[in-house]
Design a protein around this motif. Structure first.
Motif, PDB file in Angstrom:
ATOM      1  N   ARG A   1       0.895  -1.304   0.102  1.00  0.00           N
ATOM      2  CA  ARG A   1      -0.209  -0.141   0.185  1.00  0.00           C
ATOM      3  C   ARG A   1       0.946   1.321   0.068  1.00  0.00           C
ATOM      4  O   ARG A   1       0.690   2.289  -0.722  1.00  0.00           O
ATOM      5  N   ASP A   2       1.804   1.323   0.874  1.00  0.00           N
ATOM      6  CA  ASP A   2       2.884   2.485   0.817  1.00  0.00           C
ATOM      7  C   ASP A   2       3.616   2.606  -0.383  1.00  0.00           C
ATOM      8  O   ASP A   2       3.758   3.611  -0.852  1.00  0.00           O
ATOM      9  N   ARG A   3       3.820   1.560  -0.877  1.00  0.00           N
ATOM     10  CA  ARG A   3       4.902   1.604  -2.218  1.00  0.00           C
ATOM     11  C   ARG A   3       3.911   2.011  -3.320  1.00  0.00           C
ATOM     12  O   ARG A   3       4.504   2.811  -4.306  1.00  0.00           O
ATOM     13  N   PHE A   4       2.862   1.245  -3.591  1.00  0.00           N
ATOM     14  CA  PHE A   4       2.050   1.428  -5.047  1.00  0.00           C
ATOM     15  C   PHE A   4       0.821   2.185  -4.630  1.00  0.00           C
ATOM     16  O   PHE A   4       0.406   2.577  -5.727  1.00  0.00           O
ATOM     17  N   GLY A   5       0.615   2.619  -3.591  1.00  0.00           N
ATOM     18  CA  GLY A   5      -0.287   3.632  -3.466  1.00  0.00           C
ATOM     19  C   GLY A   5      -1.791   3.189  -3.612  1.00  0.00           C
ATOM     20  O   GLY A   5      -2.600   4.106  -3.660  1.00  0.00           O
TER      21      GLY A   5
END
Length: 542
Positions: free
Chosen positions: A301-305
């Protein structure tokens, strides 16, 4: 009364010019190397023409047809044409070897086999008793001009409906052979409808979604969740031939995907890739799937948004809970909540309900009055196994879970002896049965070993016949023996030679002590690593 075909037809008329299937470009692929986008109207025309040819050859209500068509649009076209006549499909995993295909054909008793040209393992398994229709290239059914005549009894009277068998899907179990799950049109359609109705962060918009589904069409999710979701909403199904982490973001961006369906292995593989501009340039709104742990989902979630909405499911149940209702407890493997249409409970070994916080078996049903509605119709030719799974009015999943005080369910592990490798359920007993037919093996026990990328891998503990000396060469000989008899993804990735297997007082193997609680294969002295050999075998089989 409705069928998979009628759902497609209801959408294909008003959405005739809208895209239904999208195949990403891949220059080295045998079909649509430049990629293609096919409209509802275009697919409908192919389906209607193919339906007429199937009908003229005598196929209809009550017949079965095996499909060995990989993840090609041809699979969808043939399925819809056959479904319109009441013919059930039996998907065949392209990785299956001849012995596995031979078993499936003998058990399912199909009236036709539809296959890509030059499928060598299928050719080894054929006896000539079942007509074969070969499909060439990327013609979407156009080459099916000479469909062999049906040899078996004529079709049943009456039109197909919601209770007609739509598919016979084979799923690994705890026995040595896969079980055939009978799936009706109601099962397939209600599964897709349930999938798009989860809401929250996983809300679908009619006519606007483009769903990237790298799951194989011989799996429940790839066959029923994602294609039916798009048929019901007038969306576009993006269908790569298989998941490839190297090309995934490029395809997602190029095909303008808005939703991604994942397995835990997909999330792990994406996180393992070097960062790329495409992973930020995509149009995804959310991803839904199963098997990703809390740490993976948070990092993704943090990396791919985008949110990665976790759920749970199996072939027998169809409808799957997803974690969309607050509080969601994202720090655990929360899979959703009980609700009308999919009631859930945690039972102990005597089938008594357990209080919140207690780990037991996850059991599910539609409702107390109609417990089996929308579920699989049973295991083909195995009514005893069907009734055992449904004892007490609940379907016993074989998975362990517990429940929060607020009602949220948390998945723990599998009670059944399955190895879940990269989304594939591998029966330990099936691999053991092959191992013990080798003259080199006296006894064998197969367990799930922890794997950082594929979730789990196959680890085999072997007692050699006549006390043969343990060595890497012996392990490789046993590996090659298995390779000739099993699909590559089922092969042992780790082999350990032992003098004896731990047994209970009733002579049952104590598998839980073989690797210990952490399931780390390196924790066992003398474990032989065959992962590279397995990787090579998988590459050569693709």
């Amino acid at each position: 009364m409705y069928t998979v075909f009628s759902v497609f037809a209801a959408t294909s008329d008003p959405a005739a010019f809208k895209p239904f299937l999208c195949v990403p470009a891949r220059p080295d692929r045998a079909y649509f190397p430049d990629g293609v986008e096919l409209s509802y109207g275009h697919i409908a025309r192919q389906v209607f023409a193919l339906r007429d040819r199937y009908r003229a050859s005598g196929f209809g209500h009550g017949h079965r047809a095996c499909l060995l068509l990989e993840n090609r649009p041809d699979f969808i076209v043939h399925w819809l044409a056959l479904n319109s006549l009441g013919v059930s499909i039996v998907p065949i995993n392209p990785a299956y070897r001849a012995a596995e295909i031979e078993y499936l054909i003998a058990h399912a008793e199909p009236d036709l086999i539809v296959t890509l040209h030059d499928q060598r393992e299928l050719q080894k398994a054929l006896t000539g008793a079942v007509p074969v229709l070969e499909v060439y290239g990327d013609d979407l059914g156009a080459s099916a001009t000479h469909i062999p005549l049906a040899k078996r009894p004529p079709p049943r009277a009456g039109e197909p409906g919601s209770e007609t068998e739509a598919a016979l899907l084979y799923t690994s179990g705890t026995t040595a052979r896969p079980k055939g799950c009978i799936l009706t049109n109601e099962y397939v359609i209600s599964t897709g409808r349930w999938y798009i109705g989860r809401g929250g962060e996983a809300t679908y918009h009619t006519g606007a979604e483009r769903l990237y589904s790298p799951l194989p069409l011989f799996h429940m999710a790839g066959l029923t969740l994602t294609p039916i979701a798009m048929m019901l909403t007038g969306g576009c199904l993006i269908l790569p031939e298989r998941f490839n982490a190297k090309f995934a973001w490029r395809d997602i961006v190029a095909c303008r995907a808005t939703v991604l369906h994942y397995l835990g292995v997909i999330v792990a593989a994406l996180l393992a890739q070097p960062e790329t501009p495409d992973e930020k340039a995509h149009a995804l709104r959310f991803s839904m799937g199963v098997g990703a742990n809390p740490e993976q989902r948070a990092r993704a979630r943090d990396r791919f948004g985008i949110p990665f909405v976790e759920g749970w499911g199996m072939t027998e149940t169809g409808r799957s809970p997803f974690n969309t209702v607050e509080p969601r407890h994202l720090e655990t493997n929360t899979i959703g909540r009980s609700e009308p249409g999919l009631e859930m409970v945690i039972l102990d070994g005597d089938d008594n309900p357990l209080p919140p916080g207690s780990v037991g078996e996850l059991c599910v049903r539609h409702s107390e009055v109609t417990p089996r509605r929308g579920f699989f119709s049973g295991y083909l030719k195995d009514p005893d196994a069907t009734e055992q799974a449904w004892r007490g009015g609940w379907f016993h999943t074989g998975d362990s879970a517990w429940q929060h005080e607020d009602g949220a369910f948390v998945f723990v592990d599998r009670l059944k002896h399955l190895v879940r490798r990269a989304g594939e359920n591998i029966s330990a007993a099936e691999v053991e049965a092959v191992l013990t037919t080798s003259g080199l093996v006296k006894q064998a026990a197969v367990v799930a070993a922890r794997d950082p990328i594929r979730d789990e891998e196959v680890a085999a503990f072997i007692v050699t016949d006549d006390g043969a000396a343990a060595s890497r060469e012996l392990a490789q000989d046993i590996f090659q023996f298995c390779r000739e008899r099993l699909a590559a993804f089922k092969l042992p990735a780790w082999i350990a030679f032992v003098t004896e297997l731990p047994l209970t007082s009733t002579n049952k193997i104590q598998k839980h002590v073989l690797l210990g609680a952490d399931r780390d294969p390196l924790s066992h002295p003398g474990m032989i690593d065959l992962r590279q050999e397995k990787t090579n075998a998988i590459r050569q089989s693709n």
